[in-house]
Every structure is written in structure tokens, then in C-alpha cells.
Design an enzyme around this catalytic site. Structure first.
Site, PDB file in Angstrom:
ATOM      1  N   TYR A  40      30.570 -11.562  33.381  1.00  0.00           N
ATOM      2  CA  TYR A  40      30.250 -11.999  32.026  1.00  0.00           C
ATOM      3  C   TYR A  40      29.049 -12.930  32.106  1.00  0.00           C
ATOM      4  CZ  TYR A  40      31.351 -13.695  27.258  1.00  0.00           C
ATOM      5  OH  TYR A  40      31.323 -14.014  25.924  1.00  0.00           O
ATOM      6  N   LYS A  58      29.399  -7.684  31.110  1.00  0.00           N
ATOM      7  CA  LYS A  58      29.308  -7.969  29.675  1.00  0.00           C
ATOM      8  C   LYS A  58      28.050  -8.803  29.489  1.00  0.00           C
ATOM      9  CE  LYS A  58      31.504 -10.154  25.708  1.00  0.00           C
ATOM     10  NZ  LYS A  58      32.603 -11.029  25.207  1.00  0.00           N
TER      11      LYS A  58
END
Length: 296
Positions: A138, A166
Site C-alpha cells: 500500500y 494499492k
């Protein structure tokens, strides 16, 4: 296009609470069932920022993963957020998520301490070494204070269990380079970049807006995938007012998503402090924007 074990239209699911602010596992199961049915999602991220991970306990996080995994079964991929600023705690959360039934884990860059790149890389390798499920990195420097640089991404892509990203870095050049030079499955984590990132090779999105408008989010990707680029652009533009109101108008996405879920009579409940509920005027604006996006 790179395949991925995380799904394509992935909802960053809210964590439903009871009116008293306790974890609502029945509501979570009903919401998850809706999202992977009529909601058009083939993946769910639990215990992310949208899921109020800063204010849920480790025990609540594991209970949520178990309940949602039971409700969803093999109809969608379940990814559990395990981010923290402490590598040991992140490893413990990742192992607990895997034991509870998660198909993958989402690990954020350690925040606040702002470690150098090699320390960031070692953090992620340690997490990936500790579990047997795929890891999604992330990258959200606006919240963590440190990004995962392109070279670091490429080195991490060599790990057999680091499978995806992400992407909230707002760096199309860097993202495009990693997509081109690695097998990492890239996901837009920024709603307005779902279509642009898909166009340069991302496999899908992790979307807060999908809590309330999953079919509209998925329809953009569907149109692009079948070569209907003008339609994809039109659908993307149609959902942007809702995106702006939910994600860029002064309130966190958790607050706006729960406001809409409650207005739509879907499980959501209150937010936990320090977050506060949206006011009635904002809720009405959200309902109007949601209606327009759903007609796309």
C-alpha cells in the site's frame, strides 16, 4: 494483463457498527453479501482505513475477517489490512488474518517514523516471509510521509509472495514503469485514477466508492476491457461528482460511505471518534450524487 489473486473491482469495505458503536458482525456479513452480489465486487479489503482500522482492536479485526469469509465463501477474494508502524505488530496482524481466512493481506508503508527505502523494503519482506498468502503493498505517501520508490518496488517484486500494489502515490510515470517492468498487479487506490491507471496496465481498483456504487465503478472497467473506450470515459465522468463529494469535499471516505449506506438502509452504523457523522445537508447531497451515478 497481469493476473491477480486479489480480484478486480475490490471494495475497501467499511466496518459496520451497532448504534452503540460495537462491532456489528451480522451487519458485516449482510453488507459483504450485498457487495459481492448486487454490489458488483469480486474482492473485498477489510480492516483498511475505510474500515476504521485505527480504532478497531486486533480481536475485532480477526473477528471481522472470520465473519466476512464465512459469508462470502469463494465468491470473492478477501484481503485484510494489516498495516501498522511496527513491523512486529504487522507480522502478528498478518498471521492472525491468514488464520482467520483472508486470501491475502494489505500492508502499508510504516508511517510517522519515515524509514529509509531499504528499511521499508525489509519491513515488507519480513511480512511476506511470515505468511503463506499474497501480499499487496500500500503506497500512500500523503498519509505515511514516505513513498515506496520505483526501484524499491522493482526489488520487492522479486519476492514470491509480494503480488500487488494499492497505488495512491499520484505518480503515473513511476507506476507505469513498475507495471511495465514487473509482474506486480497494480490497483488504483485513488478513485479518479481508476480509468487512467487501467489504461496503462493496472488490473483494477480498490475503491471506497464501491461500498455504495460498485456497479458504476465496475462498469467503467468493463467498458474499457471490451474496447469501448468512449463509453468507459463517459461512465468515468458520470461517477466523478459522487467521487468528488465522497472523497475530496472535506470529509473522510469512511464518513461519507457510512452516511450513504445508512441512507440506503444498508449496514453501516456510526463512525468511531475522532471521526464524526456527516450532517443532514451533506447526506442529502450524497444521496443526490449517488442517484445520478447509479443511472450511468
Amino acid at each position: 494483463m497481469t493476473s491477480s489473486p486479489f480480484g478486480r473491482t475490490v471494495c475497501a469495505m467499511v466496518t459496520p457498527f451497532t448504534p452503540e458503536g460495537e462491532l456489528d458482525l451480522d451487519g458485516a456479513q449482510r453488507l459483504a453479501d450485498h457487495l459481492v452480489g448486487a454490489g458488483g465486487c469480486d474482492g473485498l479489503v477489510l480492516n483498511g482505513t475505510t474500515g476504521e482500522s485505527p480504532t478497531t482492536s486486533d480481536e475485532e479485526k480477526s473477528a471481522l475477517v472470520r465473519a466476512v469469509s464465512e459469508a462470502v465463501g469463494d465468491r470473492a477474494r478477501i484481503t485484510a489490512g494489516v498495516g501498522s508502524a511496527d513491523t512486529r505488530h504487522t507480522v502478528a496482524l498478518a498471521r492472525a488474518a491468514e488464520a482467520a481466512g483472508a486470501h491475502g493481506v494489505l500492508a502499508v508503508t510504516p508511517y510517522y517514523s519515515r524509514p529509509p527505502q531499504e528499511d521499508i523494503a525489509e519491513h515488507f519482506r519480513t511480512v511476506a516471509d511470515a505468511v503463506g498468502v499474497p501480499v499487496m503493498l500500500y503506497d500512500i505517501p500523503g498519509r505515511t510521509g514516505t513513498r515506496i520508490e520505483t526501484g524499491t518496488m522493482l526489488r520487492l517484486a522479486e519476492h514470491p509472495r509480494i503480488a500487488g500494489v494499492k497505488d495512491c502515490a499520484y505518480d503515473l510515470l513511476g507506476s507505469s514503469k513498475v507495471i511495465a517492468e514487473s509482474g506486480l498487479a497494480y490497483y488504483s487506490g485513488v478513485e479518479e485514477l481508476n480509468l487512467p491507471l487501467r489504461a496503462v496496465g493496472a488490473v483494477g481498483c480498490v475503491s471506497t466508492v464501491a461500498n455504495v456504487a460498485g456497479p458504476a465503478v465496475a462498469a467503467v472497467l468493463d467498458a474499457f476491457d471490451r474496447g469501448a473506450t468512449a463509453e468507459a470515459t463517459r461512465r468515468h465522468q458520470r461517477v466523478l461528482p459522487l467521487v468528488e463529494l465522497m472523497m475530496a469535499a472535506g470529509l473522510p471516505g469512511t464518513v461519507t460511505a457510512k452516511a450513504l449506506l445508512n441512507a440506503l438502509a444498508l449496514p453501516g452504523g456510526p463512525v468511531r471518534a475522532p471521526l464524526r457523522a456527516a450532517g443532514s445537508r451533506r447526506v442529502q447531497e450524497l444521496v443526490t450524487a449517488h442517484r445520478a451515478a447509479s443511472e450511468a
